[in-house]
Scaffold this motif. Structure first.
Motif, PDB file in Angstrom:
ATOM      1  N   THR A 152       0.781  -1.238   0.057  1.00  0.00           N
ATOM      2  CA  THR A 152      -0.138  -0.266   0.088  1.00  0.00           C
ATOM      3  C   THR A 152       0.860   1.265  -0.054  1.00  0.00           C
ATOM      4  OG1 THR A 152      -0.122  -0.077   2.394  1.00  0.00           O
ATOM      5  CG2 THR A 152      -2.001  -0.993   1.286  1.00  0.00           C
ATOM      6  N   ASN A 153       2.272   1.146   0.098  1.00  0.00           N
ATOM      7  CA  ASN A 153       3.160   2.329  -0.037  1.00  0.00           C
ATOM      8  C   ASN A 153       4.500   1.953  -0.846  1.00  0.00           C
ATOM      9  OD1 ASN A 153       4.419   4.441   0.311  1.00  0.00           O
ATOM     10  ND2 ASN A 153       4.219   4.597   2.482  1.00  0.00           N
ATOM     11  N   THR A 154       4.356   2.070  -2.170  1.00  0.00           N
ATOM     12  CA  THR A 154       5.648   1.935  -2.895  1.00  0.00           C
ATOM     13  C   THR A 154       5.622   2.926  -4.082  1.00  0.00           C
ATOM     14  OG1 THR A 154       6.536   0.050  -4.335  1.00  0.00           O
ATOM     15  CG2 THR A 154       4.327   0.411  -4.460  1.00  0.00           C
ATOM     16  N   GLN A 283      -5.776   7.807  -0.181  1.00  0.00           N
ATOM     17  CA  GLN A 283      -4.880   6.620  -0.527  1.00  0.00           C
ATOM     18  C   GLN A 283      -5.193   6.531  -2.136  1.00  0.00           C
ATOM     19  OE1 GLN A 283      -2.444   4.735   0.859  1.00  0.00           O
ATOM     20  NE2 GLN A 283      -1.978   3.342  -1.016  1.00  0.00           N
ATOM     21  N   VAL A 284      -4.216   6.239  -3.047  1.00  0.00           N
ATOM     22  CA  VAL A 284      -4.331   5.927  -4.239  1.00  0.00           C
ATOM     23  C   VAL A 284      -3.415   4.842  -4.902  1.00  0.00           C
ATOM     24  CG1 VAL A 284      -2.947   7.592  -5.350  1.00  0.00           C
ATOM     25  CG2 VAL A 284      -4.961   7.075  -6.597  1.00  0.00           C
ATOM     26  N   PHE A 285      -3.647   3.993  -5.864  1.00  0.00           N
ATOM     27  CA  PHE A 285      -2.840   3.265  -6.472  1.00  0.00           C
ATOM     28  C   PHE A 285      -2.678   3.546  -8.186  1.00  0.00           C
ATOM     29  CE2 PHE A 285      -4.105   0.962  -2.869  1.00  0.00           C
ATOM     30  CZ  PHE A 285      -3.064  -0.074  -2.701  1.00  0.00           C
ATOM     31  N   GLY A 286      -1.482   3.852  -8.443  1.00  0.00           N
ATOM     32  CA  GLY A 286      -1.223   4.438  -9.960  1.00  0.00           C
ATOM     33  C   GLY A 286      -0.729   3.228 -10.722  1.00  0.00           C
ATOM     34  N   CYS A 303       2.437   2.238  -8.393  1.00  0.00           N
ATOM     35  CA  CYS A 303       2.873   3.089  -7.202  1.00  0.00           C
ATOM     36  C   CYS A 303       1.741   3.214  -6.300  1.00  0.00           C
ATOM     37  CB  CYS A 303       3.469   4.509  -7.722  1.00  0.00           C
ATOM     38  SG  CYS A 303       4.739   4.462  -8.668  1.00  0.00           S
ATOM     39  N   ALA A 304       1.991   3.354  -5.006  1.00  0.00           N
ATOM     40  CA  ALA A 304       0.757   3.381  -3.959  1.00  0.00           C
ATOM     41  C   ALA A 304       1.224   4.475  -2.961  1.00  0.00           C
ATOM     42  CB  ALA A 304       0.478   1.894  -3.595  1.00  0.00           C
ATOM     43  N   GLY A 305       0.305   5.140  -2.337  1.00  0.00           N
ATOM     44  CA  GLY A 305       0.574   5.860  -1.475  1.00  0.00           C
ATOM     45  C   GLY A 305      -0.384   7.200  -1.397  1.00  0.00           C
TER      46      GLY A 305
END
Length: 380
Positions: A152-154, A283-286, A303-305
């Motif tokens: 969830t965070n990268t 929070q978002v996931f790209g 990417c996530a954050g």
């Protein structure tokens, strides 16, 4: 504000290889509201691309395996020269944006890049070759950035979990002024079952021309680059502010695709939801297909954050910690994303980076202008 080039990727210009003119091109049609300032922001500019079966087949035939495999990052195209000198505006003005106190107009190429001159048709281009070191870096990145479970965070990891997002996200292949590029895009749930969303600069060169040979390849790399078919664009839509001046706040494009083998793209790979005027932050996931080292464009990366506002106040866009490189432009950003199913709601797309902060990607806010684009595209 000082701007640079898009996060696309380009193939070399080869001798005599200049992309064909836009197929089925028709005069741009603007569906304009009353001429007040707010309404002007909601203008929709449309381009008719490949209308007939023959035109669509011509577009798909253009993308040979060699042309697809030859894609290189577009942030090198300030080096493309013609008889009149530098063609720095070749691909539009968005992408790596210089911060207010930064004079550089683009990302610096790798120190160990190899320049290769390719001339033809009166043009000469200097492209950074992929050296063995680049290939080794890409392989190392593949090993190190592919976690066993989604994070969830990268700032950039291989997506290896599968699910809907692995099918609905795809690569876009397009031609602008005779040069070939790649972008990313995603299917969205629509009335006509044909719509994909991407960045505006992956559709139209700001105030310049429209892209030709526009083709979407969903689920790229899943058991074969074309496992789910290739889909040519039949109609393209951007907002008036993007078409007039390349305003990054409106760097959104909607494309209505032709069918492939008689089937709509939504019926083949499914879709993601799309939403407008969402709450800011969160929070978002790209997702996307970055092609510049250490990536190679052949794998879905995410990417996530949490989102943050533009610290320079130069746009209404929001930023996401993300090290994806050229080729990821137009990739979907999703909220309420389900890690197990790979389904979410698209609320933005990858658009640009500041040149002094290459760890943050920015995406436009999906407001009323983006909704107007979608409402038109889903009935095209």
């Amino acid at each position: 504000m000082t701007l640079s080039t898009p996060l696309l990727a380009a193939a070399p210009l080869l001798a005599g290889l200049i992309g064909p003119a836009l197929l089925g091109a028709a005069p741009d049609r603007q569906q304009a509201d009353p001429p007040d300032h707010r309404a002007m922001r909601h203008e929709i500019v449309e381009h008719v691309a490949a209308r007939t079966t023959a035109e669509q087949r011509h577009v798909l035939d253009y993308w040979t395996p060699e042309r697809m495999a030859g894609a290189l990052p577009i942030d090198l195209l300030d080096s493309v020269k013609g008889g009149a000198g530098l063609l720095s505006g070749l691909t539009g003005r968005t992408g790596v944006r210089a911060a207010p106190d930064v004079s550089s107009r683009r990302l610096t190429p790798p120190d160990d890049g190899v320049t290769t001159g390719v001339s033809g048709g009166g043009l000469a281009t200097w492209l950074w070759g992929r050296t063995p070191r680049h290939q080794a870096a890409a392989a190392r990145q593949d090993r190190e950035s592919a976690p066993k479970r989604p994070e969830t965070n990268t700032v950039g990891s291989r997506w290896i979990t599968g699910g809907a997002v692995a099918r609905t996200t795809g690569r876009v292949f397009l031609t602008v002024r005779g040069a070939d590029f790649v972008c990313s895009a995603s299917t969205v749930r629509s009335a006509n079952r044909d719509v994909v969303v991407t960045a505006g600069h992956c559709v139209k060169d700001g105030a310049g021309g429209w892209a030709a040979n526009w083709t979407f390849v969903p689920g790229y790399g899943m058991g074969g680059a074309q496992r789910f078919g290739l889909y040519a664009a039949r109609r393209m839509f951007v907002a008036g502010p993007w078409s007039r001046s390349g305003d990054d706040n409106y760097d959104v494009g909607m494309v209505a695709l032709a069918t492939s083998g008689g089937r709509h793209v939504a019926d083949v790979v499914g879709t993601q939801e799309i939403a407008f005027n969402p709450a800011r932050g969160g929070q978002v996931f790209g997702f996307g297909y970055p092609a510049d080292p250490p990536y190679d464009g052949h794998h879905l990366v995410y990417c996530a954050g949490r989102l943050k506002a533009d610290p320079y106040g130069q746009s209404r866009d929001q930023g996401l910690g993300c090290e994806m490189t050229a080729g990821s432009s137009g990739g979907p950003w999703m909220t309420t994303f389900d890690l197990a199913t790979g389904k979410g709601t698209i609320t933005s797309v990858s658009s640009f980076k500041y040149s002094d902060d290459q760890r943050t990607m920015y995406g436009p806010y999906f407001g009323d202008a983006a909704k107007a684009l979608f409402d038109t595209a889903e009935h095209a």
